[in-house]
Design a protein around this motif. Structure first.
Motif, PDB file in Angstrom:
ATOM      1  N   GLN A  54       0.824  -1.202   0.000  1.00 32.12           N
ATOM      2  CA  GLN A  54       0.000   0.000   0.000  1.00 32.12           C
ATOM      3  C   GLN A  54       0.864   1.259   0.000  1.00 32.12           C
ATOM      4  N   LYS A  94       0.660   6.910  -6.524  1.00 27.46           N
ATOM      5  CA  LYS A  94      -0.463   7.831  -6.698  1.00 27.46           C
ATOM      6  C   LYS A  94       0.014   9.281  -6.677  1.00 27.46           C
ATOM      7  N   ASP A 154       0.635   4.247  -2.645  1.00 27.34           N
ATOM      8  CA  ASP A 154       0.475   5.656  -2.286  1.00 27.34           C
ATOM      9  C   ASP A 154       1.544   6.517  -2.948  1.00 27.34           C
TER      10      ASP A 154
END
Length: 120
Positions: free
Chosen positions: A100, A107, A104
């Motif tokens: 994750q 992103k 992130d």
């Protein structure tokens, strides 16, 4: 054979009688299919636009796919995907958190690229 020909003649005469009284539906019927709204056409994607980042599962799947294929060479692509899904369900929360974190970071890079793309 003669019996079938007799039935066919009777059926043909019945059909012709029915068709003599038949009137096709008019073109201005309220319930016709012609008045339906046409489907909206999708806008084509710009090939220069930045690509969206992968999610945690896709990162995991890409990293482990070669290993799964090596361990199970007889599996089809669909079965390999099922195996990867099973493995993803069993990984620890710590490993999912690492994935994750990568997502992130990707992103953030995507947001910067998208902002630069929209300006240009």
């Amino acid at each position: 054979k003669g019996e079938r020909e007799g039935k066919a003649k009777k059926d043909k005469s019945r059909y012709q009688k029915e068709m003599a009284d038949y009137t096709p539906p008019s073109d201005n019927d309220e319930d016709s299919d012609a008045e339906k709204k046409p489907k909206a056409k999708r806008a084509k994607k710009d090939p220069n636009a930045p690509k969206r980042p992968m999610n945690a599962y896709m990162l995991y799947a890409n990293s482990i796919r070669a290993e799964v294929r090596e361990e199970n060479p007889s599996l089809s692509m669909g079965d390999i995907s099922k195996e990867i899904g099973q493995r993803y369900k069993t990984i620890s929360a710590n490993e999912k958190a690492k994935l994750q974190a990568k997502v992130d970071a990707a992103k953030e890079v995507y947001k910067k690229q998208m902002a630069a793309y929209e300006i240009a």
